[in-house]
Design an enzyme around this catalytic site. Sequence first.
Site, PDB file in Angstrom:
ATOM      1  N   ASP A 158     -94.962  -3.067 -12.142  1.00 36.07           N
ATOM      2  CA  ASP A 158     -93.898  -2.785 -11.168  1.00 36.07           C
ATOM      3  C   ASP A 158     -94.527  -2.416  -9.822  1.00 36.07           C
ATOM      4  O   ASP A 158     -95.423  -1.571  -9.763  1.00 36.07           O
ATOM      5  CB  ASP A 158     -93.055  -1.611 -11.685  1.00 36.07           C
ATOM      6  CG  ASP A 158     -91.748  -1.465 -10.921  1.00 36.07           C
ATOM      7  OD1 ASP A 158     -91.695  -1.820  -9.722  1.00 36.07           O
ATOM      8  OD2 ASP A 158     -90.780  -0.995 -11.538  1.00 36.07           O
ATOM      9  N   ARG A 159     -94.030  -3.085  -8.759  1.00 36.31           N
ATOM     10  CA  ARG A 159     -94.606  -2.822  -7.440  1.00 36.31           C
ATOM     11  C   ARG A 159     -94.460  -1.354  -7.050  1.00 36.31           C
ATOM     12  O   ARG A 159     -95.258  -0.818  -6.287  1.00 36.31           O
ATOM     13  CB  ARG A 159     -93.953  -3.733  -6.397  1.00 36.31           C
ATOM     14  CG  ARG A 159     -94.924  -4.211  -5.363  1.00 36.31           C
ATOM     15  CD  ARG A 159     -94.390  -5.358  -4.538  1.00 36.31           C
ATOM     16  NE  ARG A 159     -93.103  -5.037  -3.955  1.00 36.31           N
ATOM     17  CZ  ARG A 159     -92.153  -5.936  -3.678  1.00 36.31           C
ATOM     18  NH1 ARG A 159     -92.350  -7.192  -3.941  1.00 36.31           N
ATOM     19  NH2 ARG A 159     -91.022  -5.562  -3.151  1.00 36.31           N
ATOM     20  N   TYR A 190     -83.637  -1.472 -12.709  1.00 34.59           N
ATOM     21  CA  TYR A 190     -83.046  -1.515 -14.043  1.00 34.59           C
ATOM     22  C   TYR A 190     -81.783  -2.383 -14.057  1.00 34.59           C
ATOM     23  O   TYR A 190     -80.923  -2.261 -13.194  1.00 34.59           O
ATOM     24  CB  TYR A 190     -82.720  -0.080 -14.498  1.00 34.59           C
ATOM     25  CG  TYR A 190     -82.060  -0.017 -15.858  1.00 34.59           C
ATOM     26  CD1 TYR A 190     -82.807  -0.217 -17.022  1.00 34.59           C
ATOM     27  CD2 TYR A 190     -80.702   0.244 -15.983  1.00 34.59           C
ATOM     28  CE1 TYR A 190     -82.204  -0.158 -18.264  1.00 34.59           C
ATOM     29  CE2 TYR A 190     -80.093   0.300 -17.229  1.00 34.59           C
ATOM     30  CZ  TYR A 190     -80.854   0.087 -18.368  1.00 34.59           C
ATOM     31  OH  TYR A 190     -80.244   0.140 -19.598  1.00 34.59           O
ATOM     32  N   LYS A 254     -68.678  -7.276 -22.412  1.00 37.49           N
ATOM     33  CA  LYS A 254     -69.866  -7.634 -21.632  1.00 37.49           C
ATOM     34  C   LYS A 254     -69.581  -8.735 -20.609  1.00 37.49           C
ATOM     35  O   LYS A 254     -70.406  -8.999 -19.733  1.00 37.49           O
ATOM     36  CB  LYS A 254     -70.991  -8.088 -22.564  1.00 37.49           C
ATOM     37  CG  LYS A 254     -71.677  -6.922 -23.281  1.00 37.49           C
ATOM     38  CD  LYS A 254     -72.975  -7.328 -23.947  1.00 37.49           C
ATOM     39  CE  LYS A 254     -73.663  -6.122 -24.572  1.00 37.49           C
ATOM     40  NZ  LYS A 254     -74.774  -6.516 -25.455  1.00 37.49           N
ATOM     41  N   ARG A 257     -70.083  -8.683 -16.822  1.00 39.88           N
ATOM     42  CA  ARG A 257     -71.465  -8.700 -16.327  1.00 39.88           C
ATOM     43  C   ARG A 257     -71.801  -9.991 -15.584  1.00 39.88           C
ATOM     44  O   ARG A 257     -72.688  -9.993 -14.733  1.00 39.88           O
ATOM     45  CB  ARG A 257     -72.444  -8.543 -17.502  1.00 39.88           C
ATOM     46  CG  ARG A 257     -72.363  -7.184 -18.154  1.00 39.88           C
ATOM     47  CD  ARG A 257     -73.324  -7.114 -19.316  1.00 39.88           C
ATOM     48  NE  ARG A 257     -73.426  -5.743 -19.808  1.00 39.88           N
ATOM     49  CZ  ARG A 257     -74.400  -5.310 -20.600  1.00 39.88           C
ATOM     50  NH1 ARG A 257     -75.339  -6.144 -20.980  1.00 39.88           N
ATOM     51  NH2 ARG A 257     -74.434  -4.066 -20.994  1.00 39.88           N
ATOM     52  N   GLU A 322     -80.332  -9.922 -20.604  1.00 41.66           N
ATOM     53  CA  GLU A 322     -79.664  -9.847 -21.905  1.00 41.66           C
ATOM     54  C   GLU A 322     -78.712 -11.019 -22.173  1.00 41.66           C
ATOM     55  O   GLU A 322     -77.991 -10.993 -23.157  1.00 41.66           O
ATOM     56  CB  GLU A 322     -78.951  -8.497 -22.058  1.00 41.66           C
ATOM     57  CG  GLU A 322     -79.967  -7.375 -22.161  1.00 41.66           C
ATOM     58  CD  GLU A 322     -79.371  -6.011 -22.429  1.00 41.66           C
ATOM     59  OE1 GLU A 322     -80.163  -5.065 -22.557  1.00 41.66           O
ATOM     60  OE2 GLU A 322     -78.140  -5.873 -22.500  1.00 41.66           O
TER      61      GLU A 322
END
Length: 430
Positions: A158-159, A190, A254, A257, A322
Amino acid sequence: MLLQLIPYLACGCIIFFCYVVFQYSSSGCDLDNAIQTGDVNIAHCRDHYYKALNLSASGRKNCTKIIEGDLEEVRLTLLENFHIKKRKVMTNDTEYIKLTKDCTAFKKMKKYVLFSMSNEERNYPIAFSMVIHNDIEMFERLLRSIYAPQNIYCVHVDRKSPDTFHQAVRAIASCFDNVFVASKLESVVYASWSRVQADINCMEDLLNSTVEWKYLINTCGADFPLKTNAEIVTALKSLREKNSMESEAPPAHKKARWEYHFEVKDNIARTDVRKGPPPLNVPIYSGNAYVVLTREFVKSLFDLDFARDFMNWAKDTYSPDEFLWASLHRVPWIPGSFPQHRKYDTSDLIALARLVKWGGHEGDIKNGAPYSECTGKHRRDVCVYGSGDLHWLLQQHHLFANKFDPQVDDHVIQCLEEHLRFKTFYGNNM
Ligand SMILES: *[C@@H]1O[C@H](CO)[C@@H](O)[C@H](O)[C@H]1NC(C)=O
Ligand SMILES: *[C@@H]1O[C@H](CO)[C@@H](O)[C@H](O)[C@H]1NC(C)=O
Ligand SMILES: *[C@@H]1O[C@H](CO)[C@@H](O)[C@H](O)[C@H]1NC(C)=O
Ligand SMILES: *[C@@H]1O[C@H](CO)[C@@H](O)[C@H](O)[C@H]1NC(C)=O
């Protein structure tokens, strides 16, 4: 006449005796020399090398008993976790930077297996995309547990991670020809597209490497393998050029999303703007971020216009990791995919990629629960495994399990390390 032959017979006997001693002793089993010359005689030197390279767990616990599910041994081990408030980090960023100044000494001290265990493994290289952001020691232990010289490892850091962490990862990678840091690094937010992009950056680099890997497996910092490299090779061959991952009809809750446009700043937030359907109106399937992909699948991400369009469409959705892989895996013209028919729906427990204990599903197996209660702790409703989970973990077919954390239970990780290393040398040899 016979008397004259005695000296010759005696001499022959001595030569034969020396030959026998040489064959059955550990002479010719100098590990350092063998690695340098690449002349590793496993059949002859197995015990000798294992003595040098075993990862026997520290402390009083008996891992054999914990793996067998011995309740008393598990109880005593869990009790010990309870008393250790904060586990000391064994090796921190700066220490890794120092240790890796002498790579040969580093690899020897950490007991890396630097030779291929069999020709079958040597001829079946695997690519790994490892996405991490902290805990250098856990990363290094994961790398060691899946390391084999014929494989290739891309690490995405991760930068946003601290400078010393970046330096430590690069320092470790610099000790291996087949471990490298991704050429493009994302700042990972995230549940946003950046999590997928991190893997895609590694995938592109891995395709550009000269290693002709057969399958790609992605991992995060909280994963640990349940199988040896030899077992992983056998499992991948048995997939017969298909991918393996969770891919099921999505639950109604879901769908928002990918039906709404999401905005990413420091966080990800839903807007009221509705999105159009995916390219070619392909159906969306639900899965998770951890997958086992054929080389052809990975190539198609870069070669097919459809794959490019689909990824572009997914960039402003919530947690595309996901559903992206799970959906591509059901598109008929994508390599390694499964048909869309519901009979091909695959749960996380059936797929090979990742074993996870979801808090909401834990319960009494006799009453129909898929698994018993977590003996570690929960994080975001996912079990961080404790020693009491190890017996069950090792009975599953999955290649990797999630989550592990030495701060929650280091014994379970140590016992896995010990067990896998033992099986690397003494498991069913290919
Ligand atoms: C494991 O390795 C240690 C050295 O780190 C060695 O002293 C011990 O004898 C080895 N154990 C086995 C079972 O080979
Ligand atoms: C650990 O337990 C196993 C199985 O009960 C036993 O055979 C073995 O001797 C034990 N090892 C040690 C070091 O106590
Ligand atoms: C790392 O560990 C060393 C030795 O244990 C210690 O001196 C140093 O302060 C630690 N560095 C960090 C950044 O924690
Ligand atoms: C990979 O190789 C292709 C073709 O040779 C090149 O266009 C691309 O820039 C390379 N990608 C990376 C990340 O190096």
